[in-house]
Motif scaffolding. Sequence first.
Motif, PDB file in Angstrom:
ATOM      1  N   LYS B  77      -5.258   3.287  -0.163  1.00 19.59           N
ATOM      2  CA  LYS B  77      -5.901   1.964  -0.155  1.00 19.59           C
ATOM      3  C   LYS B  77      -4.931   0.840   0.186  1.00 19.59           C
ATOM      4  CE  LYS B  77     -10.129   2.810  -2.511  1.00 19.59           C
ATOM      5  NZ  LYS B  77     -10.559   3.414  -3.773  1.00 19.59           N
ATOM      6  N   ARG B  78      -3.729   0.888  -0.388  1.00 20.71           N
ATOM      7  CA  ARG B  78      -2.788  -0.206  -0.103  1.00 20.71           C
ATOM      8  C   ARG B  78      -2.299  -0.125   1.339  1.00 20.71           C
ATOM      9  NH1 ARG B  78       1.935  -1.027  -3.485  1.00 20.71           N
ATOM     10  NH2 ARG B  78       1.765  -3.164  -2.685  1.00 20.71           N
ATOM     11  N   LEU B  79      -2.111   1.106   1.813  1.00 21.19           N
ATOM     12  CA  LEU B  79      -1.714   1.256   3.223  1.00 21.19           C
ATOM     13  C   LEU B  79      -2.854   0.809   4.136  1.00 21.19           C
ATOM     14  CD1 LEU B  79       0.595   2.348   5.081  1.00 21.19           C
ATOM     15  CD2 LEU B  79      -0.666   4.503   5.179  1.00 21.19           C
ATOM     16  N   SER B  80      -4.104   1.116   3.729  1.00 21.36           N
ATOM     17  CA  SER B  80      -5.271   0.714   4.517  1.00 21.36           C
ATOM     18  C   SER B  80      -5.335  -0.811   4.658  1.00 21.36           C
ATOM     19  CB  SER B  80      -6.564   1.214   3.865  1.00 21.36           C
ATOM     20  OG  SER B  80      -6.577   2.623   3.820  1.00 21.36           O
ATOM     21  N   MET B 347      11.307   6.001  10.541  1.00 24.74           N
ATOM     22  CA  MET B 347      11.973   5.677   9.271  1.00 24.74           C
ATOM     23  C   MET B 347      11.327   4.456   8.629  1.00 24.74           C
ATOM     24  SD  MET B 347      13.957   8.170   8.887  1.00 24.74           S
ATOM     25  CE  MET B 347      14.956   7.749   7.449  1.00 24.74           C
ATOM     26  N   ASP B 348      10.897   3.491   9.432  1.00 26.25           N
ATOM     27  CA  ASP B 348      10.159   2.343   8.880  1.00 26.25           C
ATOM     28  C   ASP B 348       8.877   2.818   8.187  1.00 26.25           C
ATOM     29  OD1 ASP B 348      12.068   0.619   9.813  1.00 26.25           O
ATOM     30  OD2 ASP B 348      10.869  -0.187  11.479  1.00 26.25           O
ATOM     31  N   ALA B 349       8.187   3.763   8.827  1.00 24.87           N
ATOM     32  CA  ALA B 349       6.929   4.271   8.253  1.00 24.87           C
ATOM     33  C   ALA B 349       7.192   5.055   6.972  1.00 24.87           C
ATOM     34  CB  ALA B 349       6.208   5.143   9.271  1.00 24.87           C
ATOM     35  N   MET B 350       8.321   5.750   6.923  1.00 22.41           N
ATOM     36  CA  MET B 350       8.682   6.486   5.702  1.00 22.41           C
ATOM     37  C   MET B 350       8.814   5.509   4.534  1.00 22.41           C
ATOM     38  SD  MET B 350      12.136   8.686   5.015  1.00 22.41           S
ATOM     39  CE  MET B 350      12.124  10.141   3.962  1.00 22.41           C
ATOM     40  N   ARG B 355       6.676   2.682  -0.383  1.00 23.08           N
ATOM     41  CA  ARG B 355       6.514   1.441  -1.145  1.00 23.08           C
ATOM     42  C   ARG B 355       5.056   1.041  -1.341  1.00 23.08           C
ATOM     43  NH1 ARG B 355      11.318  -0.785  -2.160  1.00 23.08           N
ATOM     44  NH2 ARG B 355      10.259  -2.617  -2.936  1.00 23.08           N
ATOM     45  N   THR B 356       4.167   1.461  -0.448  1.00 19.18           N
ATOM     46  CA  THR B 356       2.765   1.069  -0.621  1.00 19.18           C
ATOM     47  C   THR B 356       1.963   2.096  -1.412  1.00 19.18           C
ATOM     48  OG1 THR B 356       2.194   2.041   1.505  1.00 19.18           O
ATOM     49  CG2 THR B 356       2.608  -0.327   1.491  1.00 19.18           C
ATOM     50  N   GLU B 357       2.373   3.380  -1.331  1.00 18.69           N
ATOM     51  CA  GLU B 357       1.543   4.411  -1.960  1.00 18.69           C
ATOM     52  C   GLU B 357       2.287   5.265  -2.978  1.00 18.69           C
ATOM     53  OE1 GLU B 357      -1.656   4.737  -1.613  1.00 18.69           O
ATOM     54  OE2 GLU B 357      -1.997   3.344   0.042  1.00 18.69           O
ATOM     55  N   GLY B 358       3.612   5.071  -3.083  1.00 24.42           N
ATOM     56  CA  GLY B 358       4.358   5.938  -3.995  1.00 24.42           C
ATOM     57  C   GLY B 358       4.423   7.372  -3.519  1.00 24.42           C
TER      58      GLY B 358
END
Lengths: 268, 422
Positions: B77-80, B347-350, B355-358
């Motif tokens: 949800k937070r990534l969405s 690496m940015d996506a990692m 940080r957004t979904e744990g």
Amino acid sequence: MTTTSSAFATAKAEGRAALVGYLPAGFPDVDGSIEAIRTMVAAGCDVIEIGLPYSDPVMDGPTIQAAAQQALERGVRTRDVLRTVEAVAATGVPTLVMTYWNPVEKYGVDRFAADLKSAGGAGLITPDITPDYGQAWIAAADAHDLDKVFLVAPSSTDERIAMTTAACRGFVYATGVMGVTGGKQATTDVVGPLVTRTKALAPAGLPVGVGVGVSTGDQAAAIAAHSDGVIVGSAFVRAILENQGDKAAYLKALSTLTEELAAGVRRA
Amino acid sequence: MTTHLNETTSFDADAQGWFGGPVEGFGGKFMPEALMKALDELDAAWKGAKADPEFVAEFDAILRDYANLPSPLYEAKRLSEQAGIRILLKREDLNHTGAHKIRNVLGQALLTKRMGKTRVIAETGAGQHGVASATAAAYFGLDCTVYMGKVDTERQALNVARMRLLGAEVIAVDSGSATLKDAINEALRDWVSSVEHTAYLFGTAAGPHPFPTLVRDLTRGIGDEAREQCLQQYGRLPDAIAACIGGGSNAIGLFTAFLEDPSVRIYGFEAGGDGFETGRHAATIVAADQGVLHGARTYVLQDEDGQTIESHSISAGLDYPGVGPQHAWLAKAGRATYEPVTDVEAMDAMALLARTEGIIPAIESAHALAGAMRIAPTLREELGPDATLLVNLSGRGDKDMGTAMEWFKLGDPDDETGDVSK
């Protein structure tokens, strides 16, 4: 001109097996390999196989891999292989190229066949394509009147041996061991039945050469008793590797080894 | 939930292993004659096994009871919120051994038992397939030898230790470039000598026929589950699906169930390394140079003479100069779209997912996430905020913490460059 099959026929008429010698092109360097192979011809090889160095040679053990890698690191190109063929074929000996498939496909299959023919090459030995996946090569080889040497192995079914030998021209290459070059030694208990099966299933008159796992005169003699030709590769490469940097020494080693093997195929 | 091992699509290989036919297509079986009988036997054994309800039931039970499958389909949800559309993650990172690869090895090892062979060999790059193979071998009581490039054994010492603890023999390969492709060469050399009693557990949906089909069938559970879960949870199919591609097993595993759903857009993200234009990458399909490598006609990173060129990627699991032939065909046939994702983007996506979904993803899977975030604005523009994008989170990132520590400078608490929120 001597063809591959006439070289086998000549040996047969002399009551012996033919000696087929292998070296990769560009090892130790392009001119060095030409001189080395000419030395092998002068000392008694009846047929020559020139290896096209490839980055991923899955049928080769460490010895030939090392030679191929060295050749590639020194920048050998497909066109250098063709130049090597031209220089060796000029001696009159039937000269085949042994190559993994991708370099041929990349060069252009028909273009490769045409350039090999005009260099005086006799044909190709193809360790990683079989006739059922080699239609492109078969068509090009037939169009340019070249030998097609496919392999049979101890694991081959009768059906596959019949299919493979029907597509061969020049000779059929029987691998003497289940394994890669320069490793296990070929033994007559494996080679004998394979050659017998191959002879029974192949078109009449197709010579059977045995390679992989043959390195000495005694082995050559033992294998010659069961086949039409004995193929040696890693042992020649080793003769150069062990004397690298000393041309006179490795040419002498090649000459001595060739004479030993040539005597072997006559002893059977 | 049962696997659909025996289902077909219109993008399958023909009986000779050609995806798209022998002239225009990809695949085939470019192999030494010594291995042809074994490959034919494997093909026949697999056809028999996947049509045998007992085999399928046993496979399903092992996946359920041992491998923790089916994996959840999770709405991030937070990534969405950041993406502006709904992002669903197929949580293959929660599988036993931490990635989708367990599906393939358990299936192949079960087939090995059925064929009466007693030893398995495998190649591995970063060690994930090696660890999975060693795990499956331990589970079934098979001998196991893993070939791994010497360079990789040094980079991935922890995985070497895992394989040894699991009872496998690890052989460091120092021929060629001493990486994954050379490990494959060495495993093939072993197999030529040992084929009578040994099975080769191929690690991806590449190589000679029947491996691209076999590995695809065994991993297609990813998409079969995800499709069913999506229908159950949202009453609809996703608008798009995305996965990362090295050899392509997790991607083909996700894609297969959706190939005949024309409304579903399919994206594969290859490793762009330092950037496609630098030539230091592993984006084989994007480079689109046809060749034959490791037994199949496919796209290959190669020079003008057909010599294989070394690939480059921060992700060892994507660092391979070839690609599975079915992906080459899906690209050529226009059914799937393939794009490169650079090391930096991955690496940015990692960090973003952490940080957004744990969830700390494998760097491989981070390529799929980065690609998903790239295409999200287009999907939102065309389909609105209800657009649904399903991403395969193919593995967890524990194995990549060494790389992450170095990349983000996480090792020193006083070094603020390691604070990825900044």
